[in-house]
Each structure stands twice: as C-alpha cells, then as structure tokens.
Enzyme design. Structure first.
Site, PDB file in Angstrom:
ATOM      1  N   GLN A 131       1.206  -1.169   0.035  1.00 59.38           N
ATOM      2  CA  GLN A 131      -0.157   0.211  -0.150  1.00 59.38           C
ATOM      3  C   GLN A 131       0.812   0.564   0.158  1.00 59.38           C
ATOM      4  O   GLN A 131       1.740   1.443   0.947  1.00 59.38           O
ATOM      5  CB  GLN A 131      -0.917  -0.054   1.283  1.00 59.38           C
ATOM      6  CG  GLN A 131      -1.982   1.424   1.141  1.00 59.38           C
ATOM      7  CD  GLN A 131      -2.176   1.070   2.707  1.00 59.38           C
ATOM      8  OE1 GLN A 131      -1.666   0.793   4.132  1.00 59.38           O
ATOM      9  NE2 GLN A 131      -3.544   1.549   2.804  1.00 59.38           N
ATOM     10  N   SER A 181       0.644   6.832   2.789  1.00 62.01           N
ATOM     11  CA  SER A 181       1.406   7.346   2.805  1.00 62.01           C
ATOM     12  C   SER A 181       2.689   7.526   2.949  1.00 62.01           C
ATOM     13  O   SER A 181       3.391   7.004   2.071  1.00 62.01           O
ATOM     14  CB  SER A 181       2.301   7.014   4.524  1.00 62.01           C
ATOM     15  OG  SER A 181       0.627   6.489   5.356  1.00 62.01           O
ATOM     16  N   SER A 239       4.350  -1.245   4.370  1.00 63.41           N
ATOM     17  CA  SER A 239       4.643  -3.119   4.889  1.00 63.41           C
ATOM     18  C   SER A 239       4.696  -3.449   3.515  1.00 63.41           C
ATOM     19  O   SER A 239       3.999  -3.203   2.278  1.00 63.41           O
ATOM     20  CB  SER A 239       3.482  -3.201   5.706  1.00 63.41           C
ATOM     21  OG  SER A 239       3.544  -2.232   6.484  1.00 63.41           O
ATOM     22  N   GLU A 286      -9.021  -1.689   5.869  1.00 69.33           N
ATOM     23  CA  GLU A 286      -7.888  -1.691   5.954  1.00 69.33           C
ATOM     24  C   GLU A 286      -7.988  -1.476   7.915  1.00 69.33           C
ATOM     25  O   GLU A 286      -7.755  -2.804   8.143  1.00 69.33           O
ATOM     26  CB  GLU A 286      -7.037  -0.440   6.062  1.00 69.33           C
ATOM     27  CG  GLU A 286      -5.764  -0.575   6.821  1.00 69.33           C
ATOM     28  CD  GLU A 286      -4.530   0.295   6.592  1.00 69.33           C
ATOM     29  OE1 GLU A 286      -4.811   1.489   6.450  1.00 69.33           O
ATOM     30  OE2 GLU A 286      -3.578   0.046   6.806  1.00 69.33           O
ATOM     31  N   GLU A 325      -5.776   8.214  17.482  1.00 68.57           N
ATOM     32  CA  GLU A 325      -6.362   8.958  18.367  1.00 68.57           C
ATOM     33  C   GLU A 325      -7.305   9.631  17.185  1.00 68.57           C
ATOM     34  O   GLU A 325      -8.460  10.309  17.001  1.00 68.57           O
ATOM     35  CB  GLU A 325      -5.034  10.412  18.145  1.00 68.57           C
ATOM     36  CG  GLU A 325      -4.562   9.951  19.194  1.00 68.57           C
ATOM     37  CD  GLU A 325      -2.844   9.083  19.107  1.00 68.57           C
ATOM     38  OE1 GLU A 325      -2.867   8.542  17.697  1.00 68.57           O
ATOM     39  OE2 GLU A 325      -3.126   8.689  20.166  1.00 68.57           O
TER      40      GLU A 325
END
Ligand SMILES: Cc1cc2nc3c(=O)[nH]c(=O)nc-3n(C[C@H](O)[C@H](O)[C@H](O)COP(=O)(O)OP(=O)(O)OC[C@H]3O[C@@H](n4cnc5c(N)ncnc54)[C@H](O)[C@@H]3O)c2cc1C
Lengths: 371, 394
Positions: free
Chosen positions: B112, B115, B148, B231, B364
């Site tokens: 993926q 990020s 990952s 996910e 969060e």
C-alpha cells in the site's frame, strides 16, 4: 524552621524534596558531559556493537566529576555526599538512556559494601576503588531482584546487569559475601530487551574470590544495596520520563498535519498535560526516596517502595506515549524513542516488580491482603 | 443465492477433483478460486458465487477438516484486506480479472503506497505527483514511507496527486502500480523490533498505464475510502476463538508457569481477559450486523480495542515473565515475509503491538472518526479543506 513546626506533633519525618544548588551544579556538569559524549545518536550507534558502553565516558563521570564516590564518606575514599546527589546523576543518565554501570556499581554494589567496609579491610579497599571510579563492581544477582528477596546463593546467576563491564563481582554465598575478580568468573552475555543495560549469566567457582563479610552480615548488606538501588532507580525513571515528555512536546509542536501542528489538537494536549501531572508526582516520589535514603530514615523502605510502584508505571507510560505521539517515526529504529521504551519496560521489572513493591507497602502500613 | 448445503456440496466436489494430499498447493488454490470458493461473497467468475459472506465459514470448515492448504493470509494481508475490495469496487472488468486471482492465491503480493513523510494522518495532503504522459499513461514521482511488504510486493495500490490546483481531497487519483517498474526503489526501514517490516519507496518516473487507474481522475480520495475502511476492519477484525490472539499467549504462560503468579498480576490478567473476551464478542456481533458486507465506521471500534488490548496484554506478559521479560529473542535486522502480531517472544509482541495504534490510522484519528461520524459531534474547525493543495503550507 519556625517554632510552630518544631512544636508540632511529629508524624512523618520531614523530607527535603527540593534540589539544592550543589545538586543543580552537579546536574549541569553531568548533562553537559552526556550531551557532548553520549547523545542518543551515539548510543544508537553503539547498542549493537560488542559493547554499548560509550568508550572513555566512565572516567570523566565517575572519577573527574566524582559521581562514583557520592555515597561513600570521605574517610573511605569517597565524596561524602549522599543519595540525593547520586539521584541527580541518575536522572541525567535516565534522560540520556546512557549505558554506564552507575546504578549497578556506584549505587548497588557501593552501598552493599558500606557496612562491610567497617569490618573488613578487603571490603574497605574495594569500596575505595569503586568510589574513585577506578574499579567497576556489580552484585551478582538477577536485575529483577527486589530488596529483601531471597538471593541465589549457589550456581550460575542469570540476568546480572553490567557484568560485562565489571572488574569485580560481588557474590553472596551461604557463608558470606565474596569479591570475585571478573577474570576468574565466566560471564556469558544474554540478549536483553534493553540493549543499553547488558545482562549476562555469571558463573563463579565455589569458594573463589575474597570473603568481604560473614554469613550474618551478607543478607543485610545486600538488602541495603538493593534498597538504595530501588530507591534511586526511581530517579532514573523520572529522568527518562522527563525526556520522553519534553521530546514529545517538542515534536508535536513542530510536526504539522491538517495544516496545523499536531500538538494543537486537544486530544494530544491533554495527553501530554496528564503526563506532566504524573511527572509532578514522580518527581516528588523520587526525591522523597533519595532523601529518606540519605538521612537513613526508618521510613526509607516504605518510601522506596512507593517511589518504585509509582515511577515505574510513569516511566513506561511516558515512553509509550512518546512512541505513540510520534506516529510512524516513533516505531523506527533510527529514532531514539525505543531506547527509552525498552529501558522503561526493563526498569519496571528491575529491582522488584510493581506487585512486589505494593506487597511491601501493604505489609509496612498494615493493609493486609484478604484472607 | 447459494445456500449452505450447496456450498458444502461444491466444496466436496472440489476436494474430490483436487485431493489436497496429492495436489500442488498453487493448483489447489487456483481451482478453489475458479470454483467460486475463495471468497463466496465475491461475484461468480471472480472467486465467489454471490453468496452471503457468512457462508464462507461453511466452506472454510469443510476445507480445514480435509486438510486443504490455505493461501497464508499473513503474507498477503494487504492484498486480501485492502487491495481486493478496492479493485472489486472500483476496477474495470479487465482489471478485476487480471488481478484478483493471483492476489487471492498468493502468487502476487500487494503493498500500500499511501503514507508519505508529510502525509500520515493527513493522508489527503500527499505530494506524490502523477502527470499524464504523451502515450496517455501516467508518470509518477514522489516518496512513500512506512510501506509494509514493499520488499515482497509485485503490485501496489497507490494514490497520487493529479491536480495540485484543486483542494487536497479533490485532486487525487488512485492507481495500481507495478513494483517491478525500474523507477521504483525500495529501501528497508528498520523498526523498534529490530526487523524491517516496512520500507521507504522512492518513485522516479514510474509509468502506469491508464488502464491501471481505479475510479475517475480526481476521485482517488473516494476510492481510497474503500481501502481505508477495509484496512481498519482487517486490522483487528478477524474472527478468533476465545483466548485467540494476544490473550491466549499470556493465558498459556499463566497456566504453565505457576511460579510466576502474583496477586497483582492475577487481577490485571483477569481484567484483560474480560476485555479480550468482550472485544471478541463485540467483533462477533459486528459481523452479524454486516450482513450486507459493507464495513461502516463501527470497524474503527474493533481496531481501537485491538490496539489497546494487544499493547496492554503484551505489556503484562513481559512483566509476568520477570527475568525472562528482561530478555529478547534476537535483534538481528531482517526483512520478514509476513506480519505476525502474536509471533516470536513476549518482548517482540510488546514492541510490535506499539504499531497497532499507528498503522492503518492512529487511535487518535480513529477516535476523531468515532466522535464525528458515529456520534455526530461537530468537527474541529478546519482551514485546509477548501484551499488549493498547492497553496497549503508545507
Ligand atoms: C507498523 C506500521 C506499518 C505501516 N504500514 C503502512 C503501509 O503499508 N502503507 C502505508 O501507506 N502506510 C503505512 N503505515 C503508516 C501509517 O498509516 C501512518 O504512520 C499513520 O497514518 C500516522 O501517520 P504519521 O506516522 O505521519 O503520524 P502523524 O500523522 O504525524 O501523527 C503524529 C501524532 O499526531 C496524532 N494526530 C494526528 N492528527 C491528529 C488529529 N487530527 N487529532 C488528534 N491527533 C492527531 C497522531 O495520532 C499521532 O499520535 C504504517 C505504520 C506503521 C507504524
């Protein structure tokens, strides 16, 4: 002190919970030394080598600053200071997560030798060597050993902290306390969770070494050493937690997401504010432990147990929050948050578990468990 | 609609035609896919039979009883959990046919590429650029991070900016990226566990055919929601038996090692045991609600609980082990092929679980989602939503 307090009914002993000017000077000297020679990046570079100890750092700290002799009276070759000053050194070593045998040699082993040094020339000689920072000695018990716990009196001992760098091993045996030169012992390294405090399995030949104390004196001497260790470990934990909070505040002020610093989100602010509150408690508890040890207060075993039960969890939480509030970067090897995390988690087990310290408190204050 | 009996019969037929004992693993898995028994709720021809999702359990039980090989989900979690549902929902027929079978069989690993150094929680701020080339294909430049399995992946799901002039959520497009493209460079990033499970990925002039775009140009953020929702369900959403997962490890240690027990740890263990059992039941209830197979924001609750519990339980286990808790298996730097939260020793589990509240959206951020989308609380005031991406401070 005013007349009022003097005439008041004495309850708990009065503790000095502040830092003196001398203590702050000592802190500044240690902090400058560590910043110069043993920053986190230097430590990260060393932890996977054969020895994580920063080369050439022990002498300036132990001998030049004189930190190794703080607990030792001047007439026995030390600085004639106290646990209060040693605690300040440990706060700094905790902040920097420095791999050095200070807690093990300059606190636990040194304190263990203080009483025997009055009786035995060999003990006094070794103590002076330790106080001068010329020799490193560690007590050959597992790092997890609580003050007052039963000691392994025979056979190999695993989990001995800093044995790898020790010149001398203090070995409690059924017939007394022995000093065994490391060269005559087998020291096999183990793989620790906290790479900054190496552990080893230590084997000494039965009867090897020099006897420093008889069987009756050994138990109390070791207990005293471990009690001082546990009490001052709270200061290491305090320093570590302080670094975690400071670093997290710094990072979250800088790191921007959603077009604003992530530290501007109340969800994070409150988390850091809560940590700060916990640190207020941890600082008071750690200072109380150091002061009660320094004055030889009868309350010391209780205050040490309180400090350990409290500071252990604060340090772990501070380190865990540090990782979490850094996001992905906190999960990486190259960031030093994991040094603090691993040290905090190991410290939680070191010198007695939380449960053990709580049991000690229960017994000392008469809060017996249910029958 | 295919019922339980019919599925059982189809499964037996598969087992007769391809006896697991004498069939090559890959051949068996391909045949299973072709029989529609891979994921029964997928469409016929794409590994499924349009059957209710709940009936997968019938097939799995039959296959497990017969000792059939599985597709080792630990190695292909991103493909199964995230790429597949996105390809299914947004891919062309051709794309679905090309990718789903090798993905499910495990012949092609996926990663993926979402990020970036500057875009984590604020994923929509991403800066990787995709520009239309002369041949109608796309040319991608940028840097991704925390990827990952990039070192084992054949394909990646990728989001990139195609319109810097639009507000950040509106200028993103979703692609399937070929990890063997010469412009893809994968560098290991070591984790606090000592391993390098994730990577940095540098994209330099990577070419992607327009046929490998998922969804419309500029609609990538919406497509990415399918991935992100899935996910969150795939982390912590899997079905486990009582004492499955992290609690099982510490429970086993507790039973086998009476000498380690203390009153303090006993109470705390039971607290966690209850929480773990309740989390399991909540997951079970959630699955029963998801008859239609559309994960909603409730999935976030499971991931939140999973992260919190994994961390608390593994932390307790290290304490319980005492002397052994002070030790660690090995620190050697490796690039693992699979992600295993409950593998190795207690120290590893403790450290690895720290990532559970960061990967796939931090706890969060998930709590924000619960507060705003589930509870309907007003969102934080925002100054970044309607500004052209290129005008945002970076
Ligand atoms: C083990 C692991 C595996 C991963 N694998 C992948 C992968 O395969 N592919 C991929 O694309 N990404 C992957 N990631 C990345 C992951 O999705 C991000 O790390 C995550 O989204 C957080 O982004 P960040 O690291 O930039 O942290 P930041 O977003 O910078 O967050 C820093 C801190 O701020 C907090 N914060 C941010 N915004 C808010 C807010 N609005 N309110 C309150 N708090 C806030 C966060 O919760 C965090 O505590 C992985 C991460 C980890 C740890």
């Amino acid at each position: 002190m005013t007349d009022v307090t003097e005439s008041a009914e004495p309850t708990e002993p009065t503790l000095d919970l502040l830092y003196s000017e001398t203590e702050e000077d000592l802190r500044a000297a240690v902090r400058a030394l560590l910043a110069d020679r043993a920053g986190h990046q230097a430590v990260l570079g060393l932890i996977e080598t054969d020895s994580p100890y920063v080369p050439g750092l022990w002498k300036p700290l132990a001998a030049d600053i004189g930190a190794a002799g703080l607990l030792v009276p001047e007439k026995l070759g030390g600085q004639g200071a106290s646990h209060r000053e040693a605690a300040v050194v440990l706060e700094e070593l905790g902040r920097a997560v420095t791999p050095l045998p200070y807690l093990t040699s300059s606190v636990v082993a040194t304190e263990t030798l203080l009483a025997p040094a009055g009786e035995s020339e060999a003990a006094a000689g070794l103590l002076a060597e330790l106080a001068g920072g010329r020799t490193v000695a560690v007590l050959a018990v597992p790092l997890s050993t609580a003050p007052g716990a039963e000691l392994p009196l025979t056979g190999p001992v695993a989990g001995v902290a800093d044995a790898a760098i020790a010149d001398v091993l203090l070995v409690p045996r059924a017939d007394g306390l022995y000093a065994v030169p490391a060269a005559e012992a087998t020291v096999e390294p183990q793989t620790p969770l906290d790479l900054t405090r190496p552990l080893a399995r230590v084997t000494t030949g039965a009867g090897s070494g020099t006897r420093l104390a008889g069987p009756e004196a050994t138990g109390p001497a070791v207990r005293r050493g471990l009690l001082a260790g546990a009490g001052l470990l709270a200061s290491e934990q305090l320093g570590l937690a302080e670094w975690c909070l400071e670093e997290t505040v710094r990072y979250t002020r800088e790191r921007h997401q959603f077009n604003r610093p992530v530290g501007s989100f109340q969800a994070l602010k409150h988390r850091m504010a809560q940590l700060w509150l916990d640190l207020v408690g941890a600082r008071a508890a750690a200072r109380a432990a150091a002061d009660s040890l320094a004055t030889g207060s009868a309350d010391a075993p209780l205050i040490v147990a309180v400090a350990q039960a409290y500071c252990s969890k604060v340090a772990v939480r501070a380190a865990e929050e540090c990782v979490q509030l850094h996001g992905g970067i906190g999960m990486t090897w190259e960031h030093s948050a994991h040094l603090a995390l691993k040290r905090a988690k190991s410290d939680q087990i070191a010198l007695g578990s939380t449960g053990r310290h709580q049991d000690a408190i229960a017994a000392l204050v008469g809060l017996e468990p249910p029958v | 609609m295919t019922g339980a009996e019919e599925l059982r019969a189809l499964t037996r037929k598969l087992l007769d035609a391809y006896p697991p004992a004498t069939t090559d693993r890959t051949d068996f898995l391909r045949a299973r896919f072709d029989a529609g028994l891979a994921w029964v709720h997928y469409p016929a021809g794409l590994g499924g039979l349009d059957a209710p999702r709940a009936l997968q359990a019938v097939v799995d039980a039959e296959l497990a009883a017969a000792g059939a090989p599985d597709n080792d989900p630990r190695k292909i979690g991103i493909g199964l959990g995230m790429a597949a549902p996105t390809v299914l929902a947004h891919g062309s027929d051709e794309v679905k046919r090309r990718f789903l079978r090798p993905l499910w069989v495990g012949e092609e690993v996926w990663c993926q590429l979402f990020s970036e150094p500057g875009a984590g929680s604020d994923l929509a701020a991403l800066a990787t650029r995709a520009v239309r080339g002369d041949a109608g294909d796309w040319i991608v430049d940028g840097q991704k991070v925390w990827t990952s399995s990039a070192h084992t992946a054949r394909w990646a799901i990728l989001i990139a900016r195609t319109d810097p002039d639009a507000p950040k959520h509106r200028g993103i497009t979703y692609f399937v990226c070929d990890m063997t493209d010469p412009g893809v460079e994968v560098r290991p990033l070591r984790q606090i566990t000592g391993e390098a499970e994730f990577n940095e990925v540098f994209l330099t002039g990577v070419r992607i055919p327009d046929a490998h775009r998922l969804g419309d140009i500029g609609d990538g953020w919406r497509v990415a929601q399918t991935t992100l929702m899935n996910e969150r369900v795939s982390i912590g959403g899997s079905r486990i038996p009582r004492e499955g997962g992290m609690i099982g490890k510490v429970a086993a240690t507790w039973r086998e090692r009476p000498e380690l027990r203390t009153h303090d740890l006993h109470r705390r263990l039971l607290d966690h045991w209850v929480d773990a059992e309740v989390a399991r039941l909540a997951g079970e209830r959630l699955r029963q609600q998801l008859v239609a197979g559309r994960p909603g924001p409730e999935g976030s609750a499971m991931k939140l609980a999973f992260a919190r519990l994994n961390q608390a339980i593994s932390g307790l286990e290290v304490e319980l082990l005492g002397d052994e808790g002070l030790l660690y298996g090995e620190w050697e730097m490796r690039r693992p092929e699979l992600v295993d939260f409950t593998g190795r020793d207690a120290g590893y589990r403790y450290l690895r679980s720290k990532g559970n509240s960061i990967e796939g959206g931090t706890s969060e951020v998930l709590l924000n989602i619960v507060a705003e989308r589930v509870l309907g609380l007003p969102p934080e005031p925002r100054n970044d939503k309607d500004v052209a991406w290129k005008d945002l401070a970076r």
